[in-house]
Write a protein that holds these residues in place. Structure first.
Motif, PDB file in Angstrom:
ATOM      1  N   SER A  15       0.966  -1.243   0.081  1.00 54.27           N
ATOM      2  CA  SER A  15       0.038  -0.689   0.157  1.00 54.27           C
ATOM      3  C   SER A  15       0.705   1.345   0.189  1.00 54.27           C
ATOM      4  O   SER A  15       1.696   1.076  -0.014  1.00 54.27           O
ATOM      5  CB  SER A  15      -0.569   0.238   0.957  1.00 54.27           C
ATOM      6  N   SER A  16       0.174   2.667  -0.215  1.00 50.36           N
ATOM      7  CA  SER A  16       1.115   3.603  -0.471  1.00 50.36           C
ATOM      8  C   SER A  16       2.232   3.966  -1.020  1.00 50.36           C
ATOM      9  O   SER A  16       3.183   4.308  -0.754  1.00 50.36           O
ATOM     10  CB  SER A  16       1.467   4.293   1.153  1.00 50.36           C
ATOM     11  N   ASN A  46      -2.934   3.782  -2.985  1.00 49.96           N
ATOM     12  CA  ASN A  46      -3.566   5.864  -2.973  1.00 49.96           C
ATOM     13  C   ASN A  46      -2.522   6.963  -3.174  1.00 49.96           C
ATOM     14  O   ASN A  46      -3.037   6.735  -4.796  1.00 49.96           O
ATOM     15  CB  ASN A  46      -2.884   4.944  -1.984  1.00 49.96           C
TER      16      ASN A  46
END
Length: 187
Positions: A15-16, A46
């Protein structure tokens, strides 16, 4: 990337992406190694605070499931290859197909419109679950967890998408992002 253990998991989720530039640089090679070791992989970038949306195309070939929201899907698709002139704004469906052509199943969170998934030329939709949200923090992460849990259980693409939408929606029923996440039994 040298301090990240290798070959320990059956599934690796990242993620991110845009908030971790040191990780992003080595991510294609890392995920390729994990896939060679038998793991499946997923990515949720994201938002890109810089608005550049660069580099994702390099990693999508090593991702089994890509989990953007609608705005992220469109922006990333536009950053990878220019649309033919005169085609108008990129639709979420077109963005999913463009991203999916790079290899992954593309699973797009679309808020009040539910979600859609594009895999191997097939588009599937799931409607939103009607809820009165208390707090939307963590809804995307709960959506991702639901989709991946269903997929790792061998469920069909439409079933995975319905589980994901349900998990994301129900997670908004309490403050804090995790207090209202459903268990598998509750689903």
């Amino acid at each position: 990337m040298d301090d990240v253990p290798r070959g320990l998991a059956g599934h690796v989720h990242v993620s991110s992406y845009f908030l971790q530039p040191a990780l992003a640089a080595g991510l294609p090679g890392f995920l390729a190694g994990e896939r060679r070791a038998g793991a499946t992989t997923s990515l949720d970038t994201n938002d890109d605070p810089a608005g550049a949306w660069d580099g994702v195309g390099d990693v999508l070939g090593e991702v089994d499931v890509f989990l953007p929201n609608a705005a992220e899907a469109v922006n990333i698709a536009l950053s990878i290859a220019a649309r033919p002139s005169g085609t108008g704004p990129e639709s979420v469906e077109a963005a999913a197909a463009r991203l999916g052509a790079l290899g992954p199943a593309v699973v797009v969170k679309d808020g009040g419109d539910g979600a859609l998934a594009w895999e191997r030329g097939r588009l599937v939709r799931a409607p939103a679950v009607p809820v009165e949200p208390v707090d939307t923090v963590g809804a995307g992460d709960s959506f991702n967890a639901g989709f991946l849990a269903a997929r790792l259980r061998g469920m069909s693409l439409p079933e995975c998408l319905r589980v994901a939408v349900t998990c994301g929606s129900l997670s908004t029923q309490a403050a804090g992002g995790t207090a209202a996440q459903p268990t598998w039994k509750q689903l």
